[in-house]
Structure formats: structure tokens, C-alpha cells
Design an enzyme around this catalytic site. Sequence first.
Site, PDB file in Angstrom:
ATOM      1  N   GLU A  86       2.916 -28.897   1.278  1.00 46.87           N
ATOM      2  CA  GLU A  86       1.638 -28.214   1.057  1.00 46.87           C
ATOM      3  C   GLU A  86       0.906 -28.753  -0.164  1.00 46.87           C
ATOM      4  OE1 GLU A  86       4.437 -26.726   1.885  1.00 46.87           O
ATOM      5  OE2 GLU A  86       3.925 -25.964   3.878  1.00 46.87           O
ATOM      6  N   HIS A 100       6.557 -15.913   6.004  1.00 44.74           N
ATOM      7  CA  HIS A 100       5.583 -15.978   7.098  1.00 44.74           C
ATOM      8  C   HIS A 100       4.651 -14.774   7.100  1.00 44.74           C
ATOM      9  CE1 HIS A 100       8.698 -18.802   8.204  1.00 44.74           C
ATOM     10  NE2 HIS A 100       7.884 -19.353   9.074  1.00 44.74           N
TER      11      HIS A 100
END
Lengths: 109, 357
Positions: B77, B146
Amino acid sequence: MAEISFPLPDLGEGLIEATVLEWLVEPGQQVERNQAIVELETTKSALELPSPQAGKVVRIHGAPGDTINVGEPLIVFEVPDDTAGIVGTVPKDEAPKRRVRLSAVLDED
Amino acid sequence: MSETITAAPGIETAAAGVRQMSMQQALNRALDEILAENPKTVIFGEDCGRLGGVFRITDGLQAKHGEDRVFDTPLAESGILGMSVGLAMAGFHPIPEVQFDGFAYPAINQIVCQIARMNYRSRGTLPMPITLRVPSFGGIRAPEHHGESLESLFAHVPGLKVVSPSTPHDAYHLLKYAATRPDPVIFMEPKSRYWQKGPVDLTNALPSTTTHDGDPSNGGSLTGARVAREGRHLTLVAWGAMVARCLQVAELAAEDGIDVEVLDLRWLKPIDAEALATSVGKTRRAVVVHEAPLTSGLGAEVAQLITQSCFATLKAPVERVTGFDVPYPSGDLEDEYIPNIDRILFGIQRVLEYRRG
């Protein structure tokens, strides 16, 4: 609908193939995640393979006695397009349930 | 700034340009159009290309617009966001995706220290027209990392704008709007609302819709909050997935004779203080609802803005109904964490019961 193919995984210690003993599911059947789908035998052991996901079985590869190499297709699932590949669960639209009631005297000033 | 939508039964949802879409489809369509309209747009992230994203938001875009405009990245990321900085410097309009909110943490340095500051640092010569899409919040019972609620983290960073749509219509228009901004926008998509369908007026950007009948009603702007339901007695302030839940609560409260207004904040930075003042100025009672933990959550900011504008007329202190000060729980434990209907009703009752002195 989308098809998702699941290849034979490495069943441990770098084994390169496995032999199908018995299929526990058949094409057309709806399976749940972690449901046992097939019994396999390797040079190390016999084991039941759990399903990696929920879905409808479209195809299975290998009849009892056939040998499948790691990485080759084992089973193909059909899942709705919008759930394909998702982590987690698609929430259901449920009718709201309540236990708390409101009580108030409202001054309408 | 604010936009008042009045429920207007009888308006044809089949009006020209209005169609039923899921938020997933609305976002996909918006991205498709953004790619077509702005040749400088590039979309990338983990699985965004060939697969079309784990939530199918970028489905079909690579095939249509090419591998140099919609592509996959490594699982890194900080690299995804770092690359966005370079692309923006070179004149591109990146729309990166962080696959799940919990994966934004490894990219925080790039977001906070580079993306948010580059325009300031360069005295306006290097704007960062980046729209960072972040599938956000809980509600899908996913594993750890998540499901998170990072809005106050992002909102605290000067230089970032933060927005979260709650309907397919807003998702479509707010994403298209965000992509035209010269500033970085954190676009928080409520992942539990990806699949629910709602009316999307493709031709009319300004009005939003109520969840009742999807009326493309009176005008307003895409930069402010949205009155999702009008009411007289109390204002529920929410954003993202909590808006739908608050609308359910409002229906239940109506059974008890309490007329609840639901204000969908939409923009979490900057917050539409005027809309808060208008709504709570009328109802004189407010409860703010969010999934994020209580302490230093955005609810505190909302409560202060309301107190600032409505102190003299408030009937009770602004109440907060939020997640708890614990790590965002995974799986079924979510149900115990995310504000549910009863907890929101309790919050309303606490405000209704409050007496001075």
C-alpha cells in the site's frame, strides 16, 4: 454468475500430486465453505479437503484413482457475480427488529 | 451548503436518466465515465485490473480502457500511494484503491506526509488531485483488517478531504465530483452497502434522493450534507452505512410518536456545519451515530459544532451512539459492536428524557 476454479493445493511438505479416493460432492450441488468436498491420498496420508468457499459445484476433475498434479484444476464453483472473490459476507436486508420503545412528553414550544 | 430533500411520493422513479443500481454498479459506472472524460485518469490497486477488484468496483474497466490506465499493483500500500504522489506530480489524476480500510495503515506515511502536504509544501505548484478509494466500515463480518472506521484519522489531517456516500446516487455523483477536485479526497465506500439497489439520477448531479421513493427533489450541492429524512423532534446525524440504519430507527421512532430527522453528513472533512445548525436549530435535539470507537471519534467534532451553533436552544446535550473503544471486531462479533437499532433508540430516549437542573 462467475466461475471460480480451485486448483489442487500443495497438501504439505512439497508434495507434487495426489490421488482422488472419493468425491463427496457432485456437479450441481451447493456447498458451504469448509464442507468436505473430496478424499485425497498422497504418499504421506489420506485426507479430506475442505471447500475453500461457498458456491455451486460446476465441474469436478479426476475420477477415483486418478492422479492430479498440484496446481491443476480440481473443482470449479459457480458464484453470483457480485459475491465473487469477496472476503466476508454480503449482508442481508432484514426487517428492523426492536426491543426498545420510546416514551417522552414533548413540549411543543 | 446543505441540501434539503423532501420526501415526495408520486415522483416517477422511472424519469429520464433515473435507474435502479447498486452502489457497486454506480461506482463502476462513475469510474468508467471518469476514465472516458479525463485521459489523465489512472486507476490502480490490488486486483483492480484483471480481476476487477474484490468488490467488482473496477470490473471490466481494464478491458475497456487498457492496461496502462487500469492496472494491478503489488501488495504494497505504501507503494500504491507513493506511486500516486509521483503520478500526480507528473500531471496525472490517480484514483488508487486500498483494497480494505485496514490496509490503509501501511500507507499512512504516504497519505499524511506526502499526499496531504505536497500542495502546501510546494506553495501550490504540485497539487495532488488524488481520489483514494477505501472500502470502509464493517457490516460484512470480515476478518481482522477488513473492517475499520478511519474517518476521524483522515479528517484530522490538514490537506485531506474526506467523504462517504450512503446511497448509490451519492456514490455515483460524489465520486465523479471528487475526481475533479484539485485536492486529495479520501473516498470512504461503505462496503456493507455495495449491494443494495437504489435510484440513481445519472443526468442530474445535484439532487440526491431519499431512501423512501428516490425522489429527485430540489437542488443543492454535492459539497454539503443531505437531509435523508425530515423530522421535527430530533436529528440523527450519520454517514456511510449508518445512514440506512438511522432511517430504519426513524421509522420505528415514528411508531412511538417521535418525529426523527436524519442528516447524512456525506462530507466528513470539511463538515457541513451550516446543515447541522439548520437541522438541530429546528429539532433542538441531536444524536450522532458512528461505527468508529467513541473516544476522539468524529461524533465529538459533530457535537461541538452543534453546541457552538445551537447551545441556547438545545434541549439536551448531544448524545453519541458509537462503536466501543476496542479494536474493530471481526466476524460475528461485529453485531455486538456496530450501533444497532436498540442502542440508537436508547440514545434517543436519553436525549428525550433529559431535564435541566
